[in-house]
Write a protein that holds these residues in place. Sequence first.
Motif, PDB file in Angstrom:
ATOM      1  N   LEU A  77       0.828  -1.215   0.000  1.00  0.00           N
ATOM      2  CA  LEU A  77       0.000   0.000   0.000  1.00  0.00           C
ATOM      3  C   LEU A  77       0.858   1.259   0.000  1.00  0.00           C
ATOM      4  O   LEU A  77       0.573   2.222  -0.723  1.00  0.00           O
ATOM      5  CB  LEU A  77      -0.919  -0.018   1.222  1.00  0.00           C
ATOM      6  CG  LEU A  77      -2.001  -1.113   1.244  1.00  0.00           C
ATOM      7  CD1 LEU A  77      -2.739  -1.106   2.575  1.00  0.00           C
ATOM      8  CD2 LEU A  77      -2.970  -0.921   0.091  1.00  0.00           C
ATOM      9  N   ILE A  78       1.897   1.251   0.813  1.00  0.00           N
ATOM     10  CA  ILE A  78       2.785   2.426   0.868  1.00  0.00           C
ATOM     11  C   ILE A  78       3.506   2.607  -0.466  1.00  0.00           C
ATOM     12  O   ILE A  78       3.661   3.731  -0.965  1.00  0.00           O
ATOM     13  CB  ILE A  78       3.799   2.273   2.017  1.00  0.00           C
ATOM     14  CG1 ILE A  78       3.075   2.183   3.355  1.00  0.00           C
ATOM     15  CG2 ILE A  78       4.769   3.441   2.033  1.00  0.00           C
ATOM     16  CD1 ILE A  78       3.973   1.833   4.525  1.00  0.00           C
ATOM     17  N   ARG A  79       3.927   1.493  -1.079  1.00  0.00           N
ATOM     18  CA  ARG A  79       4.645   1.567  -2.348  1.00  0.00           C
ATOM     19  C   ARG A  79       3.769   2.167  -3.448  1.00  0.00           C
ATOM     20  O   ARG A  79       4.242   2.958  -4.273  1.00  0.00           O
ATOM     21  CB  ARG A  79       5.140   0.178  -2.748  1.00  0.00           C
ATOM     22  CG  ARG A  79       6.004   0.200  -4.011  1.00  0.00           C
ATOM     23  CD  ARG A  79       6.446  -1.202  -4.411  1.00  0.00           C
ATOM     24  NE  ARG A  79       7.395  -1.743  -3.432  1.00  0.00           N
ATOM     25  CZ  ARG A  79       7.117  -2.726  -2.592  1.00  0.00           C
ATOM     26  NH1 ARG A  79       5.905  -3.276  -2.589  1.00  0.00           N
ATOM     27  NH2 ARG A  79       8.032  -3.184  -1.757  1.00  0.00           N
ATOM     28  N   LEU A  80       2.492   1.810  -3.481  1.00  0.00           N
ATOM     29  CA  LEU A  80       1.595   2.371  -4.489  1.00  0.00           C
ATOM     30  C   LEU A  80       1.498   3.887  -4.371  1.00  0.00           C
ATOM     31  O   LEU A  80       1.500   4.600  -5.383  1.00  0.00           O
ATOM     32  CB  LEU A  80       0.201   1.744  -4.347  1.00  0.00           C
ATOM     33  CG  LEU A  80       0.057   0.287  -4.808  1.00  0.00           C
ATOM     34  CD1 LEU A  80      -1.347  -0.214  -4.504  1.00  0.00           C
ATOM     35  CD2 LEU A  80       0.368   0.158  -6.291  1.00  0.00           C
ATOM     36  N   VAL A  81       1.404   4.369  -3.149  1.00  0.00           N
ATOM     37  CA  VAL A  81       1.330   5.821  -2.941  1.00  0.00           C
ATOM     38  C   VAL A  81       2.605   6.502  -3.423  1.00  0.00           C
ATOM     39  O   VAL A  81       2.573   7.522  -4.125  1.00  0.00           O
ATOM     40  CB  VAL A  81       1.066   6.134  -1.452  1.00  0.00           C
ATOM     41  CG1 VAL A  81       1.121   7.636  -1.212  1.00  0.00           C
ATOM     42  CG2 VAL A  81      -0.296   5.583  -1.033  1.00  0.00           C
ATOM     43  N   MET A  82       3.759   5.935  -3.081  1.00  0.00           N
ATOM     44  CA  MET A  82       5.027   6.567  -3.440  1.00  0.00           C
ATOM     45  C   MET A  82       5.285   6.493  -4.940  1.00  0.00           C
ATOM     46  O   MET A  82       5.832   7.436  -5.527  1.00  0.00           O
ATOM     47  CB  MET A  82       6.171   5.904  -2.664  1.00  0.00           C
ATOM     48  CG  MET A  82       6.038   6.021  -1.163  1.00  0.00           C
ATOM     49  SD  MET A  82       7.594   5.838  -0.297  1.00  0.00           S
ATOM     50  CE  MET A  82       8.416   7.347  -0.735  1.00  0.00           C
ATOM     51  N   GLU A  83       4.894   5.404  -5.569  1.00  0.00           N
ATOM     52  CA  GLU A  83       5.072   5.307  -7.022  1.00  0.00           C
ATOM     53  C   GLU A  83       4.219   6.333  -7.753  1.00  0.00           C
ATOM     54  O   GLU A  83       4.646   6.891  -8.779  1.00  0.00           O
ATOM     55  CB  GLU A  83       4.747   3.892  -7.495  1.00  0.00           C
ATOM     56  CG  GLU A  83       5.785   2.859  -7.087  1.00  0.00           C
ATOM     57  CD  GLU A  83       5.425   1.469  -7.567  1.00  0.00           C
ATOM     58  OE1 GLU A  83       4.320   1.303  -8.140  1.00  0.00           O
ATOM     59  OE2 GLU A  83       6.228   0.540  -7.368  1.00  0.00           O
ATOM     60  N   GLY A  84       3.033   6.583  -7.248  1.00  0.00           N
ATOM     61  CA  GLY A  84       2.194   7.614  -7.861  1.00  0.00           C
ATOM     62  C   GLY A  84       2.820   8.988  -7.766  1.00  0.00           C
ATOM     63  O   GLY A  84       2.828   9.757  -8.745  1.00  0.00           O
ATOM     64  N   HIS A  85       3.360   9.321  -6.599  1.00  0.00           N
ATOM     65  CA  HIS A  85       4.028  10.621  -6.448  1.00  0.00           C
ATOM     66  C   HIS A  85       5.292  10.694  -7.296  1.00  0.00           C
ATOM     67  O   HIS A  85       5.603  11.754  -7.867  1.00  0.00           O
ATOM     68  CB  HIS A  85       4.364  10.860  -4.976  1.00  0.00           C
ATOM     69  CG  HIS A  85       3.170  11.226  -4.140  1.00  0.00           C
ATOM     70  ND1 HIS A  85       2.491  12.419  -4.299  1.00  0.00           N
ATOM     71  CD2 HIS A  85       2.545  10.568  -3.137  1.00  0.00           C
ATOM     72  CE1 HIS A  85       1.492  12.484  -3.430  1.00  0.00           C
ATOM     73  NE2 HIS A  85       1.502  11.362  -2.720  1.00  0.00           N
ATOM     74  N   LEU A  86       6.031   9.593  -7.380  1.00  0.00           N
ATOM     75  CA  LEU A  86       7.249   9.595  -8.196  1.00  0.00           C
ATOM     76  C   LEU A  86       6.917   9.838  -9.664  1.00  0.00           C
ATOM     77  O   LEU A  86       7.624  10.581 -10.355  1.00  0.00           O
ATOM     78  CB  LEU A  86       7.971   8.255  -8.028  1.00  0.00           C
ATOM     79  CG  LEU A  86       9.273   8.089  -8.820  1.00  0.00           C
ATOM     80  CD1 LEU A  86      10.295   9.136  -8.402  1.00  0.00           C
ATOM     81  CD2 LEU A  86       9.840   6.690  -8.641  1.00  0.00           C
ATOM     82  N   ARG A  87       5.839   9.255 -10.148  1.00  0.00           N
ATOM     83  CA  ARG A  87       5.429   9.463 -11.532  1.00  0.00           C
ATOM     84  C   ARG A  87       5.123  10.949 -11.792  1.00  0.00           C
ATOM     85  O   ARG A  87       5.519  11.507 -12.825  1.00  0.00           O
ATOM     86  CB  ARG A  87       4.202   8.616 -11.848  1.00  0.00           C
ATOM     87  CG  ARG A  87       3.745   8.668 -13.298  1.00  0.00           C
ATOM     88  CD  ARG A  87       2.520   7.787 -13.496  1.00  0.00           C
ATOM     89  NE  ARG A  87       2.815   6.411 -13.141  1.00  0.00           N
ATOM     90  CZ  ARG A  87       3.384   5.550 -13.982  1.00  0.00           C
ATOM     91  NH1 ARG A  87       3.694   5.932 -15.212  1.00  0.00           N
ATOM     92  NH2 ARG A  87       3.621   4.310 -13.596  1.00  0.00           N
ATOM     93  N   GLY A  88       4.454  11.583 -10.849  1.00  0.00           N
ATOM     94  CA  GLY A  88       4.138  13.000 -11.022  1.00  0.00           C
ATOM     95  C   GLY A  88       5.375  13.881 -11.001  1.00  0.00           C
ATOM     96  O   GLY A  88       5.479  14.843 -11.773  1.00  0.00           O
TER      97      GLY A  88
END
Length: 290
Positions: free
Chosen positions: A115-126
């Motif tokens: 769950l934490i990884r999904l959040v961070m990957e989304g921010h990294l993409r942005g």
Amino acid sequence: GLAIMALFMIMGLLTRLYRIAGPNEALVVTGIRSQQGRIIKAGGTVVLPLVEQCRVLSLELMSFDVAPQQDLYTKQGVAVTVEAVAQIKVKSDPESIRTAAEQFLNKTPQIREGLIRLVMEGHLRGIIGQLTVEEIVKQPEMVADRMRSTCADDMTKMGLEVISFTIKEVRDKNDYIANMGRPDIARIKRDADIANAEAERDTAIKRAIAQRDVQPDAASVHQVGDSVGHGVFHQRLQHHARHARVECVVADFQLYLQAILQQSLLDGQVAFQKIQFVAQRDFLLAAVVQ
């Protein structure tokens, strides 16, 4: 005897009911004594049986990779693959511990990290979409700072904080990153070639200056003197220049000037011709070096 036995029984019961939190964990006690739950950190408490429940929440550092499977597109539209590692932990204040307990206490470590990884990957993409490839490759600390500041709000809502975020690798399939350094490599090679040519030029000039001090024989002086006024001397200089004979150019000038002196020309004419041919020598030397 009965009193002593009863005392031991009470002590044994209290030992079983008393729970102690380790240095890397927090106790979350729920039950009749607290509607929101009691948070015990670096201490202990008695958990009443039947009416209270105690759960342990780990406060240890969580380290995991952040590597989106899909390509990330930069500001220039270049598709890159970014691999990073993040270190996250539960905040130490009671409110954050209570929030993290609500979010993750019933989940396994694998599900929690996912769950934490999904959040961070989304921010990294942005963030990658706002930067150029050059900025990502040359300023990884700036990318990490942006990630920490961007993720802070979402992490706080989960009772977490980002301790560190480090980019391990950035690559692309079109060799964009590999070609980024070619202009610098070409410039460094060009500067090295220029420095080598200048060193060879300086060596040749110093060698010619050393030969200048050697006294020429009378035949050479006479031969040069005879060539004055007939254009032969100029032809010799041009021949030496075409064949990159720097030492010969300088030596012929010295012979020419000495021939003028031996022919006893006027001082003014000698000074004029010295200046004229010294200037021409410098021009020919420059041509030879280039």
